[in-house]
Scaffold this motif. Structure first.
Motif, PDB file in Angstrom:
ATOM      1  N   VAL A  73      52.763  10.320   5.139  1.00 15.95           N
ATOM      2  CA  VAL A  73      52.514   9.008   5.764  1.00 15.95           C
ATOM      3  C   VAL A  73      51.029   8.714   6.000  1.00 15.95           C
ATOM      4  O   VAL A  73      50.653   7.569   6.239  1.00 15.95           O
ATOM      5  CB  VAL A  73      53.290   8.830   7.099  1.00 15.95           C
ATOM      6  CG1 VAL A  73      54.782   8.861   6.875  1.00 15.95           C
ATOM      7  CG2 VAL A  73      52.870   9.865   8.117  1.00 15.95           C
ATOM      8  N   ALA A  74      50.183   9.768   5.907  1.00 21.13           N
ATOM      9  CA  ALA A  74      48.767   9.594   6.274  1.00 21.13           C
ATOM     10  C   ALA A  74      48.081   8.506   5.430  1.00 21.13           C
ATOM     11  O   ALA A  74      47.345   7.678   5.983  1.00 21.13           O
ATOM     12  CB  ALA A  74      48.021  10.917   6.138  1.00 21.13           C
ATOM     13  N   ASP A  75      48.341   8.501   4.113  1.00 21.90           N
ATOM     14  CA  ASP A  75      47.635   7.531   3.255  1.00 21.90           C
ATOM     15  C   ASP A  75      47.951   6.091   3.658  1.00 21.90           C
ATOM     16  O   ASP A  75      47.072   5.236   3.675  1.00 21.90           O
ATOM     17  CB  ASP A  75      47.999   7.763   1.776  1.00 21.90           C
ATOM     18  CG  ASP A  75      47.365   9.052   1.270  1.00 21.90           C
ATOM     19  OD1 ASP A  75      46.408   9.529   1.916  1.00 21.90           O
ATOM     20  OD2 ASP A  75      47.844   9.586   0.261  1.00 21.90           O
ATOM     21  N   LYS A  76      49.218   5.847   3.994  1.00 22.42           N
ATOM     22  CA  LYS A  76      49.632   4.487   4.386  1.00 22.42           C
ATOM     23  C   LYS A  76      48.923   4.082   5.694  1.00 22.42           C
ATOM     24  O   LYS A  76      48.354   2.984   5.793  1.00 22.42           O
ATOM     25  CB  LYS A  76      51.156   4.454   4.577  1.00 22.42           C
ATOM     26  CG  LYS A  76      51.691   3.141   5.062  1.00 22.42           C
ATOM     27  CD  LYS A  76      53.217   3.163   5.118  1.00 22.42           C
ATOM     28  CE  LYS A  76      53.799   1.840   5.538  1.00 22.42           C
ATOM     29  NZ  LYS A  76      53.719   1.576   6.957  1.00 22.42           N
ATOM     30  N   ILE A  77      48.924   5.004   6.666  1.00 16.31           N
ATOM     31  CA  ILE A  77      48.315   4.682   7.968  1.00 16.31           C
ATOM     32  C   ILE A  77      46.809   4.459   7.785  1.00 16.31           C
ATOM     33  O   ILE A  77      46.231   3.519   8.345  1.00 16.31           O
ATOM     34  CB  ILE A  77      48.604   5.799   9.004  1.00 16.31           C
ATOM     35  CG1 ILE A  77      50.108   5.907   9.235  1.00 16.31           C
ATOM     36  CG2 ILE A  77      47.860   5.555  10.311  1.00 16.31           C
ATOM     37  CD1 ILE A  77      50.548   7.049  10.151  1.00 16.31           C
ATOM     38  N   ILE A  78      46.190   5.306   6.954  1.00 21.48           N
ATOM     39  CA  ILE A  78      44.747   5.169   6.736  1.00 21.48           C
ATOM     40  C   ILE A  78      44.441   3.849   6.031  1.00 21.48           C
ATOM     41  O   ILE A  78      43.485   3.155   6.383  1.00 21.48           O
ATOM     42  CB  ILE A  78      44.214   6.388   5.953  1.00 21.48           C
ATOM     43  CG1 ILE A  78      44.170   7.592   6.905  1.00 21.48           C
ATOM     44  CG2 ILE A  78      42.846   6.129   5.346  1.00 21.48           C
ATOM     45  CD1 ILE A  78      43.969   8.917   6.234  1.00 21.48           C
ATOM     46  N   SER A  79      45.272   3.470   5.061  1.00 11.73           N
ATOM     47  CA  SER A  79      44.962   2.211   4.374  1.00 11.73           C
ATOM     48  C   SER A  79      45.123   1.031   5.341  1.00 11.73           C
ATOM     49  O   SER A  79      44.344   0.075   5.299  1.00 11.73           O
ATOM     50  CB  SER A  79      45.775   2.072   3.084  1.00 11.73           C
ATOM     51  OG  SER A  79      46.946   1.385   3.316  1.00 11.73           O
ATOM     52  N   GLU A  80      46.088   1.109   6.257  1.00 13.49           N
ATOM     53  CA  GLU A  80      46.227   0.037   7.263  1.00 13.49           C
ATOM     54  C   GLU A  80      45.020   0.015   8.200  1.00 13.49           C
ATOM     55  O   GLU A  80      44.548  -1.055   8.594  1.00 13.49           O
ATOM     56  CB  GLU A  80      47.508   0.249   8.081  1.00 13.49           C
ATOM     57  CG  GLU A  80      48.769  -0.023   7.301  1.00 13.49           C
ATOM     58  CD  GLU A  80      50.039   0.322   8.075  1.00 13.49           C
ATOM     59  OE1 GLU A  80      51.122   0.085   7.530  1.00 13.49           O
ATOM     60  OE2 GLU A  80      49.958   0.839   9.209  1.00 13.49           O
ATOM     61  N   ALA A  81      44.516   1.213   8.550  1.00 11.13           N
ATOM     62  CA  ALA A  81      43.404   1.294   9.510  1.00 11.13           C
ATOM     63  C   ALA A  81      42.095   0.773   8.915  1.00 11.13           C
ATOM     64  O   ALA A  81      41.127   0.575   9.649  1.00 11.13           O
ATOM     65  CB  ALA A  81      43.236   2.726  10.004  1.00 11.13           C
ATOM     66  N   LYS A  82      42.080   0.547   7.572  1.00  9.92           N
ATOM     67  CA  LYS A  82      40.856  -0.015   6.975  1.00  9.92           C
ATOM     68  C   LYS A  82      40.699  -1.491   7.328  1.00  9.92           C
ATOM     69  O   LYS A  82      39.600  -2.033   7.312  1.00  9.92           O
ATOM     70  CB  LYS A  82      40.888   0.170   5.460  1.00  9.92           C
ATOM     71  CG  LYS A  82      40.610   1.621   5.089  1.00  9.92           C
ATOM     72  CD  LYS A  82      40.588   1.855   3.605  1.00  9.92           C
ATOM     73  CE  LYS A  82      40.257   3.319   3.368  1.00  9.92           C
ATOM     74  NZ  LYS A  82      40.658   3.813   2.070  1.00  9.92           N
ATOM     75  N   SER A  83      41.823  -2.149   7.624  1.00  9.46           N
ATOM     76  CA  SER A  83      41.711  -3.581   7.916  1.00  9.46           C
ATOM     77  C   SER A  83      42.373  -3.999   9.234  1.00  9.46           C
ATOM     78  O   SER A  83      42.452  -5.196   9.517  1.00  9.46           O
ATOM     79  CB  SER A  83      42.308  -4.387   6.756  1.00  9.46           C
ATOM     80  OG  SER A  83      43.580  -3.908   6.445  1.00  9.46           O
TER      81      SER A  83
END
Ligand SMILES: C[S@@+](CC[C@H](N)C(=O)[O-])C[C@H]1O[C@@H](n2cnc3c(N)ncnc32)[C@H](O)[C@@H]1O
Length: 205
Positions: A73-83
């Motif tokens: 799940v980390a990649d999804k959360i990180i991509s959300e945290a970019k914006s």
């Protein structure tokens, strides 16, 4: 899901929810719970605390498989945290034995800003239940590892001298934290001869 922000202003927040009583969360955690765009919780206990204020996104982490699950799940959360402003909230204090550790490391690698908020850890909270006042050194370990890797020295007044002594016990890296979260906070690897009354030395093997 929500309005896209400029990435420079976005943040991943790591929130500590305390041991279980919803009144044992900090005002700071509560403010962030209310203000972020989305909040993830790994498990029902954390879910039930956060849902008093807003609906969290529940991550059902399989018992003993926290690391594998977080990898997914980390990649999804990180991509959300970019914006967006995203929070991840755990029971106890998130800095201890937490599913967030892997997400934190990946987020830092990806250049995401992370703010971590301390809270009441289970192992300090239980002394309130036990009505025991601790004034002797103590050790926090897990059932499969009784060896400490980190030493926390309270009441330190002569940090440099003390670190020299601790090297004989295998501690190699030292950080002095003076006046944590107070005015004139100082965190340093360059240990001074003398330190403030509000000083803690952290030694690592
Ligand atoms: C993955 S660790 C997380 C620790 C948590 N970050 C903390 O600061 O307390 C989970 C372990 O913490 C302890 N724990 C957490 N909350 C607790 C509570 N309310 N009462 C007793 N033990 C608790 C248990 O030993 C449990 O197996």
């Amino acid at each position: 899901m929500f309005n896209v922000k400029h990435s420079l202003e976005c943040m991943l927040y790591a929130l500590s929810l305390g041991p279980g009583d919803p009144e044992l969360i900090t005002l700071k955690a509560l403010r962030i719970i209310k203000s972020v765009d989305k909040i993830y919780v790994p498990g029902r206990y954390a879910y039930n605390i956060v849902k008093r204020y807003r609906k969290p996104t529940l991550l059902e982490v399989p018992m003993g498989k926290g690391k594998d699950f977080m990898m997914k799940v980390a990649d999804k959360i990180i991509s959300e945290a970019k914006s967006h402003d995203i929070a991840f909230a755990t029971i106890g204090d998130i800095h201890f034995f937490s599913t967030f550790k892997l997400l934190f490391e990946k987020a830092i690698e990806s250049g995401i800003k992370v703010e971590t908020i301390p809270g009441v850890a289970s192992f300090s909270s239980i002394f309130s239940r036990l009505k025991i006042f601790v004034s002797k050194p103590f050790k926090v370990v897990t059932q499969d590892n009784f060896n400490d890797e980190i030493i926390i020295v309270l009441k330190v007044t002569r940090p440099r001298n003390l670190a020299e002594k601790l090297k004989d016990f295998g501690y190699k890296k030292f950080l002095l934290v003076e006046k944590a979260f107070m005015e004139n906070e100082r965190i340093t690897e360059n240990l001074p001869d003398k330190s403030d009354y509000f000083s803690i030395l952290v030694g690592m093997k």
